[in-house]
Structures are given as C-alpha cells and as structure tokens.
Design an enzyme around this catalytic site. Structure first.
Site: not given
Length: 430
Positions: A131, A207, A203, A138, A107
C-alpha cells in the site's frame, strides 16, 4: 483468544519512513496487539550505518547483515523500506525463501519486477503487500485490488507525486516560474537535492505502472508507461490555461481502450478544467480519480508522501499480513489474467493546446488550419494576437489520436510562416 507468542518483524531500512514505522510499533504496541490478536515485536533493524543515533530504537536490534536477520529462523514478517532495486530485490526474495511475508514501500522495484516478486510470494504461499508504494497514506492499492475486485475499472487519473504538485500549485497561485517554485519546494523539504525522479516523472511513472496492473488485471511494467516531465511548463502556459478556465497538473492516466482489448498508461503535464476535482488539489497533496463501471467515479485524496503518512500505510499492511499469519491464510496476490497488451502513446486519443509563434500577415491562419486538416485533426478554438509583424496563435484541438497530433506539430514546424512552437500541452478531464 489472544495468542501470547509475539509475531516477529524484521525492519529493512531505517530512514525517514523506517524510523516512523519503528516509533509507531513501539508507541502503539497495545493497540496493534488488540487489532491483530497477538503481540508484534520488532526483532531486528537492518541498516547501512550502524553508528547513526536512532531515537527510540534499542541499539541491540541494529544490524548491518540483513540477510542473516532474515535467515535466523524466527521472523514472521519483513518490512522493506530500503528503496531502489538492489539489495531490496534480493532481500525480499530471501524473505520468501525463509517463509517470511513481506510489506514493501518500494515503488521502483514493484514497477520493474512486480511480476517476479508476486510469483515468488505465490510459490511460497506468502503475502506481498505494498500500500505504501503508491500515494503515501491514501488507502488506494487495497481498495482497488479488494473493494473493487468485483467491478470493472475503466480509467484511473491522478496526481501521485507531491513534489510536482507543490511546484505546479505555486506556479499557478503565485505566478512564479518553474525554478523559483522548485527552489521553494527544496527549501521546505518537499523536493530532494536532486529532484530528477520527481520533476521528470519517473516517480509517477512507477506508481502508474503499479496502479495500471491492479486496475486492469494485466502486467504493466515501468517501460510500458509513457512519460514526460514538467520542467518545460512555464508561466505563459499557466496564463493560457487560465484563459481556458483550466489549471495544469502532472497526471498519471491509465485507460482501458473503448473496445476493451488494450490499455494505456501515461504520465505527463496536462491542462484540466477548474471544475474537475483534481484541479483543487493543492500543495504537496495527492489525489486519484477512479472510474469504475458499477461504482462510478471515486476519488481518493490525502498526503502522498512523508515519514508518518507512509508509515501509516506500512502499518496498515503489517496488521493485515499478521492477521493472515494467525489465520493461516493468504491475502490477494497478483491478478494478471486479462493479459491485455499495453498500447503506445500514439494510439491514445486526446486533445492538444498548441501555442505557435507566427508571422503576422494574411493567410497564416488558413495555412495552419489546412495543416491540421491534412492530418485529420479537427480544431476546436483558435486565438490570435499580433504586433509589429509577429503574432501568437493558440490552437485547441478536438480529440484525436496522439500520433496524428504529433504529426501535425512536426508539419507545423516546417511551415515558413511558423517561427516556432512555443508550447504543447495536452488537455484532459473533460
């Protein structure tokens, strides 16, 4: 017809996620073969510490020379689970230069250099799938960039960090303070020894940048995301939230402006009503609420981290990329055709919950209300409690530009009747 020659995979990194990827590739080999249409073979595993025992992995596959592994000429797909910026960026670029498609869980790198990596993949006609970079197991990235490709996404709001959700959930359900809840998260393995990336929102911001780029078909970098951590959230904040019928979550919020000419991306703690679906997300789980023009409101929920859940997302991408290889096709690349500007936080329209320590004397409320009015901010509710010459004043505003709200708070700090600003919290989800 089943192809007998295996597709060869290079695994870059073999930590918690990488080891789970290797295990699943071995134990589910027959199923993966049937689903892909050809055998998949783990051809090499690049690591930094070759002496470490890795159960279930043939020691002959271990190498410290990731570059040589990628350049040996027979690798079809590289799985990058190293994390960080370097050497991951150089290795992914090397993979593309050698005709290798890439599956990544990185990420931080995608949020910082996603555009360059997509361009490199496009130049070489290869896939870049990720993904696992957002929300663990998820299914979120692929539904947004494929299933919703014909729709218009206007807003994405979600809990995308399990550590912070665990901490805030414990503070809410048990009345624990921040440090006590963090200590429990650390003891249970939900928080790292240095939890800064999680609790300060880095973090989640990475995302958020990735999701905003997908949702709005525009380039959003990590630096474009407004970020606040949750270390200042207190038990008193939760008490105030409960009085409002709310709880507190660290949210990633991505919005398209009402006129469609810009977007915003932000990460910060916020009060949300208990009636909102995100309010019931407990423990270390993640959930993302997507609002699209035709599809309406969609919610994606599940474990957002951990070795096995993240490996599940990696393997899903591996199957897709391998199928593309066999079909001599390519999956979706970057979609940034809108080229929308990213507005600053000051342009965001939101609500505030503000707790003030004030002098307990006549005229204080009028003075505070006048300050709000002077900055063009309308008050929704006020609650005042006083004792022994001191009082607390809790103000909840109507929606207003964040810049106006920030200016109001600065003006309040200068009033001689205001002893201090105890807490400031945005209110979302209404």
């Amino acid at each position: 017809m089943m192809r007998t020659r295996p597709l060869k995979v290079a695994l870059l990194g073999c930590g918690v996620v990488g080891s789970e990827v290797a295990r699943i590739m071995t134990t589910h080999a027959d199923d993966l073969t049937a689903r892909i249409g050809a055998p998949v073979e783990l051809a090499g595993v690049a690591v930094r510490r070759p002496s470490k025992v890795r159960e279930g992995i043939d020691p002959a596959l271990i190498t410290t020379d990731a570059t040589a592994l990628l350049k040996r000429g027979d690798i079809d797909v590289a799985i990058e689970v190293i994390g960080g910026i370097e050497p991951a960026r150089t290795l992914i670029t090397t993979a593309f230069e050698n005709g290798i498609s890439v599956v990544s869980a990185n990420k931080a790198l995608l949020a910082q250099d996603g555009a360059a990596l997509h361009a490199a993949a496009e130049t070489h006609g290869l896939d870049l799938y990720y993904e696992a970079a957002v929300a663990g197991a998820i299914p979120l990235v692929r539904p947004m960039r494929e299933s919703l490709a014909g729709d218009k996404i206007n807003r994405v709001m979600g809990i995308v960090n399990g550590t912070t959700n665990f901490i805030l959930d414990k503070m809410d359900s048990t009345g624990a303070g921040y440090q006590e809840a963090l200590d429990e998260a650390t003891a249970l393995g939900y928080a790292e020894a240095d939890p800064t990336a999680d609790v300060e929102g880095f973090d989640a911001a990475a995302k958020a940048a990735i999701l905003a780029g997908i949702a709005f078909h525009t380039r959003v970098r990590l630096d474009d995301v407004y970020r606040e951590g949750m270390t200042e959230v207190s038990a008193a904040d939760f008490a105030s939230a409960k009085r409002m019928g709310c709880t507190i979550k660290l949210l990633a919020i991505l919005e398209r402006a009402a006129d469609g000419r810009s977007v915003t991306a932000r990460v910060h703690p916020a009060m949300i009503p208990l009636s909102h679906p995100l309010a019931s997300v407990r423990e270390a789980y993640n959930a993302v609420f997507v609002e699209a023009e035709a599809a309406g409101r969609l919610m994606f929920y599940g474990p957002g981290a951990g070795g096995a859940p993240t490996a599940s997302a990696v393997l899903g991408d591996l199957v897709a990329v391998c199928r593309n290889k066999l079909a001599r096709a390519k999956g979706p690349g970057e979609s940034a055709y809108t080229q929308l500007p990213v507005s600053t936080m000051g342009d965001v329209v939101t609500r505030y919950h503000i707790s003030l320590d004030v002098a307990d004397k006549p005229g204080v409320l009028a003075q505070v209300a006048t300050t709000f009015a002077e900055h063009g901010v309308s008050i929704d509710t006020v609650r005042q409690q006083g004792k022994d010459g001191e009082a607390s004043l809790v103000v909840v505003t109507h929606r207003a530009p964040d810049a106006a709200l920030s200016g109001t708070v600065e003006a309040l700090r200068k009033l001689d009747t205001v002893r201090g600003v105890a807490s400031i919290m945005r209110v979302e989800g209404e």
